[in-house]
Design a protein around this motif. Structure first.
Motif, short mmCIF file in Angstrom:
data_model
loop_
_atom_site.label_atom_id
_atom_site.label_comp_id
_atom_site.label_asym_id
_atom_site.label_seq_id
_atom_site.Cartn_x
_atom_site.Cartn_y
_atom_site.Cartn_z
N ILE A 116 9.30 -1.46 -46.02
CA ILE A 116 10.84 -1.48 -46.31
C ILE A 116 11.54 -2.74 -45.33
O ILE A 116 10.82 -3.07 -44.26
N THR A 117 12.38 -3.24 -45.92
CA THR A 117 12.93 -4.46 -45.19
C THR A 117 14.43 -4.63 -45.70
O THR A 117 14.80 -3.52 -46.15
N THR A 118 15.16 -5.53 -45.22
CA THR A 118 16.51 -5.39 -45.30
C THR A 118 16.89 -6.50 -46.64
O THR A 118 15.84 -7.10 -47.07
N LYS A 139 10.10 -2.85 -50.59
CA LYS A 139 11.36 -2.53 -51.18
C LYS A 139 12.43 -2.67 -50.06
O LYS A 139 12.00 -2.64 -48.83
N PHE A 140 13.77 -2.81 -50.36
CA PHE A 140 14.73 -3.16 -49.26
C PHE A 140 15.64 -1.92 -49.36
O PHE A 140 16.07 -1.39 -50.51
N VAL A 141 16.21 -1.71 -48.24
CA VAL A 141 17.39 -0.92 -48.21
C VAL A 141 18.91 -1.67 -48.37
O VAL A 141 19.02 -2.58 -47.22
N ILE A 201 8.46 -1.04 -41.52
CA ILE A 201 9.57 -1.75 -41.68
C ILE A 201 9.45 -3.05 -41.09
O ILE A 201 8.81 -3.08 -39.99
N PHE A 211 13.74 6.18 -51.66
CA PHE A 211 12.72 6.48 -50.92
C PHE A 211 12.59 7.92 -50.57
O PHE A 211 13.46 8.67 -50.61
N LYS A 246 4.35 2.77 -47.17
CA LYS A 246 5.09 1.91 -47.87
C LYS A 246 5.93 0.65 -46.84
O LYS A 246 5.90 1.03 -45.75
N TYR A 263 14.70 -9.66 -48.05
CA TYR A 263 14.08 -9.47 -49.27
C TYR A 263 14.20 -10.67 -50.19
O TYR A 263 13.50 -11.20 -50.94
N LEU A 320 17.91 3.95 -40.23
CA LEU A 320 16.72 4.58 -41.19
C LEU A 320 16.23 5.74 -40.57
O LEU A 320 16.07 6.93 -41.17
N TYR A 369 6.53 4.90 -43.47
CA TYR A 369 6.94 3.52 -43.79
C TYR A 369 6.82 2.90 -42.74
O TYR A 369 6.72 2.82 -41.46
#
Length: 308
Positions: free
Chosen positions: A270-272, A288-290, A217, A209, A268, A276, A231, A215
């Motif tokens: 982001i999720t978990t 994308k996921f963290v 989320i 990232f 962009k 995901y 985050l 972002y």
């Protein structure tokens, strides 16, 4: 579709709705206290990672981390989780991190684990399941939510009265170190002898990232605020967040709305990891996921609590 928990559950003090629901909550606690079943003890050792706050306290993350720690010490472990149709996300994550015994009856799952010669079974949830005599129990809390308004269901988010902490020996505070000292004081007033462990969420793939990007989320987890806090603590620029109920099953319409909103904001998405895996493959290239893990502040103290 699962409904979000009522907002008043997490007020710092009970409101009028909570007080109106208190008689029902009181009656339910009496019924629970009089309906305990006879517990059974098997040869396999058992660790229960549970909570008294309903959802979002880091049970699954802690179960995975504890499994990793015990494996490093050459102890053969497995996960046990009661089967719920709406918790496929957590079941998949546990399966990706070890051996999972899944059943509608936790005792049957434990018996199967014993037959396969596992040394320790780690229960993700089940603190209020009195059919099993656990060797050790960990009560998990989220630092941000803590005990909400302090009342039991349906007047508040607690499965049992917070004063029941008197009967427990080990407790976990999970999050990003929010409100730690104040919570510790409150716990000490209830049970000064309880051992308090600290869990900190750590992102593992931050290199994917860019801190210069914007972002959006979203998540459907029990501790959405803790996800956001992690985050922001790691300097990601969050311009919008969308919260869904825990274990939410996303429709194509939901995801399309999120993608359209992200494009409007030039951001962009982001999720978990938990969210995901529930997204269709057609949309995964746009999201994308963290990936994160729960870091134990003092692993040695945790091992001592287990081994003794």
């Amino acid at each position: 579709m699962k409904l979000k928990k009522p907002r008043f559950w997490d007020y710092k003090k009970p409101n009028i709705i909570a007080f109106l629901l208190y008689p029902i909550a009181f009656l339910l606690q009496i019924i629970k206290s009089n309906s305990k079943s006879e517990s059974k003890k098997l040869n396999i050792k058992t660790i229960c990672i549970g909570n008294i706050y309903l959802g979002g306290t880091g049970k699954t993350s802690l179960s995975i981390k504890l499994n990793e720690i015990l494996n490093k010490n050459n102890i053969k472990t497995c996960f046990i989780k009661k089967y719920y149709k709406d918790q496929i996300d957590e079941q998949k994550i546990l399966q990706n991190n070890g051996k999972l015994f899944l059943s509608r009856n936790r005792l049957k799952a434990l018996q199967k684990a014993e037959e396969e010669n596992y040394q320790i079974a780690i229960f993700d949830d089940g603190l209020q399941d009195f059919s099993i005599n656990y060797d050790i129990k960990f009560v998990c809390f989220n630092n941000i939510n803590w005990i909400g308004n302090g009342m039991t269901i349906p007047a508040g988010p607690l499965r049992e009265n917070v004063n029941n902490l008197k009967k427990y020996k080990n407790l976990f505070l999970n999050g990003n170190l929010e409100n730690i000292e104040e919570i510790k004081k409150q716990i000490s007033n209830i049970n000064p002898k309880i051992t308090i462990h600290i869990g900190i969420y750590v992102p593992l793939n931050l290199n994917e990232f860019d801190s210069n990007e914007n972002y959006l989320i979203f998540s459907g987890i029990g501790n959405h605020k803790t996800f956001v806090s992690m985050l922001k603590k790691n300097k990601l620029n969050i311009i919008k967040e969308i919260e869904f109920p825990d274990h939410y099953q996303y429709s194509e319409k939901d995801i399309n709305k999120i993608i359209i909103e992200a494009k409007r904001l030039n951001s962009k998405i982001i999720t978990t990891e938990k969210d995901y895996i529930k997204i269709s493959d057609a949309h995964k290239s746009e999201i994308k996921f963290v990936k994160s893990e729960l870091k134990i502040k003092d692993e040695k103290k945790l091992l001592n609590s287990i081994m003794k």
